[in-house]
Design a protein around this motif. Structure first.
Motif, PDB file in Angstrom:
ATOM      1  N   GLY B  23     -40.719  23.948  19.121  1.00 31.77           N
ATOM      2  CA  GLY B  23     -41.523  23.681  20.324  1.00 31.77           C
ATOM      3  C   GLY B  23     -42.988  24.003  20.082  1.00 31.77           C
ATOM      4  O   GLY B  23     -43.880  23.236  20.482  1.00 31.77           O
ATOM      5  N   HIS B  86     -34.948  28.205  25.998  1.00 29.38           N
ATOM      6  CA  HIS B  86     -34.723  26.774  26.240  1.00 29.38           C
ATOM      7  C   HIS B  86     -35.858  26.201  27.094  1.00 29.38           C
ATOM      8  O   HIS B  86     -36.432  25.153  26.782  1.00 29.38           O
ATOM      9  CB  HIS B  86     -33.375  26.592  26.946  1.00 29.38           C
ATOM     10  N   THR B  89     -39.193  26.199  25.138  1.00 28.48           N
ATOM     11  CA  THR B  89     -39.193  25.139  24.103  1.00 28.48           C
ATOM     12  C   THR B  89     -39.383  23.769  24.751  1.00 28.48           C
ATOM     13  O   THR B  89     -40.188  22.953  24.274  1.00 28.48           O
ATOM     14  CB  THR B  89     -37.859  25.166  23.313  1.00 28.48           C
ATOM     15  N   SER B  90     -38.662  23.528  25.848  1.00 29.62           N
ATOM     16  CA  SER B  90     -38.774  22.226  26.524  1.00 29.62           C
ATOM     17  C   SER B  90     -40.200  21.989  27.012  1.00 29.62           C
ATOM     18  O   SER B  90     -40.761  20.893  26.842  1.00 29.62           O
ATOM     19  CB  SER B  90     -37.811  22.148  27.707  1.00 29.62           C
TER      20      SER B  90
END
Lengths: 180, 108
Positions: B23, B86, B89-90
């Motif tokens: 990311g 998560h 990173t997204s």
């Protein structure tokens, strides 16, 4: 090797787009399917170890093909695409960037499509490498941890969409201004 | 009681470090591109026939690898909350992609 059918430049373009990019897309489809259908094993189940190993191979294949795609694209196919034509040349077909920019109707294929193709595939290569690393180094974590598996699926799905879109843009560019 | 199988499962830090670093790499790519488009910083071309893209992509890869090495070193033995990683990173990937999107460049 220049034959009547293909020039060196067009062979490299096909290697970049069809062999490597297409291979990556196929591998991504298979890896995504394998990850989504992956389930934590029961105690008596012997298959998961092999399942983890296979997914490791598959994601490694995807990562390698994506890296080869971006390296060939950037360092082999892109230079002749962006080459500057000699002053006064009227037939720009050997100079795809100049050819596209010379026509307002096709200029977007450089200013939008090629600009995206220059950078986005590198992001896909990084994302796929992170997933491949986890699949190879920690298959048991991937198998037993749904949260980690979810992140891997998210990143691979993102990769798939990026590679599919970028491939489509490549087809558009090559249709109008092929690297012959 | 923990089973022997659970003992063999490594902590999630190594995996989450790899994901978050990807990311950061995506965001790094977006940052390098937008700085170039805004005229703030242009990464030098490493291979002249390919132009500036060779420098920009190499710099983004370097950012990714350094971030990965640092995160791996800090997290490899740790068990972390995956949901936060998560989400982070997204967000990094989405922002990175937006910054490489040509229509966005006009905003800077």
């Amino acid at each position: 090797m220049d034959t009547n059918l293909f020039t060196d430049r067009s062979i490299w373009t096909m290697l970049h787009g069809i062999v490597l990019g297409g291979g990556a897309l196929l591998g991504l489809s298979a890896a995504l399917f394998a990850l989504v259908t992956m389930r934590a094993p029961r105690a008596e189940d012997a298959a998961p170890e092999r399942q983890g190993r296979d997914i490791g191979w598959l994601t490694t294949f995807v990562a390698i093909t994506l890296w080869l795609t971006v390296i060939v694209g950037t360092y082999v196919s892109f230079p002749p695409y962006r080459a500057t034509p000699p002053e006064g040349l009227t037939d720009l077909t050997r100079y795809p960037r100049s050819f596209l920019l010379a026509n307002p109707g096709t200029a977007w294929l450089h200013s939008f499509a090629m600009e995206i193709k220059e950078h986005v595939p590198w992001i896909a290569a990084m994302l796929s490498t992170s997933v491949a690393y986890v699949c190879v180094r920690q298959p048991s974590r991937l198998l037993h941890d749904a949260a980690v598996r979810r992140i891997a699926v998210t990143l691979l799905a993102t990769c798939f969409v990026l590679v599919a879109v970028v491939s489509l843009l490549g087809v558009f560019i090559n249709k109008v201004a092929p690297l012959d | 009681m923990a089973t022997s199988e659970q003992h063999t499962i490594p902590t999630n830090g190594t995996a989450l470090a790899a994901f978050l670093a990807a990311g950061i790499g995506a965001f790094g790519m977006g940052l390098v591109v937008i700085l170039n488009e805004a005229g703030v910083f242009a990464a030098p071309a490493l291979y002249n026939p390919a132009g500036g893209v060779s420098g920009r992509t190499t710099l983004a890869v370097a950012i990714w690898l350094v971030a990965w090495a640092l995160l791996h070193h800090r997290w490899k033995e740790r068990q972390l909350e995956p949901r936060r990683v998560h989400a982070a990173t997204s967000i990094l990937v989405i922002v990175g992609l937006l910054l490489t999107f040509p229509p966005v460049w006009g905003l800077f």
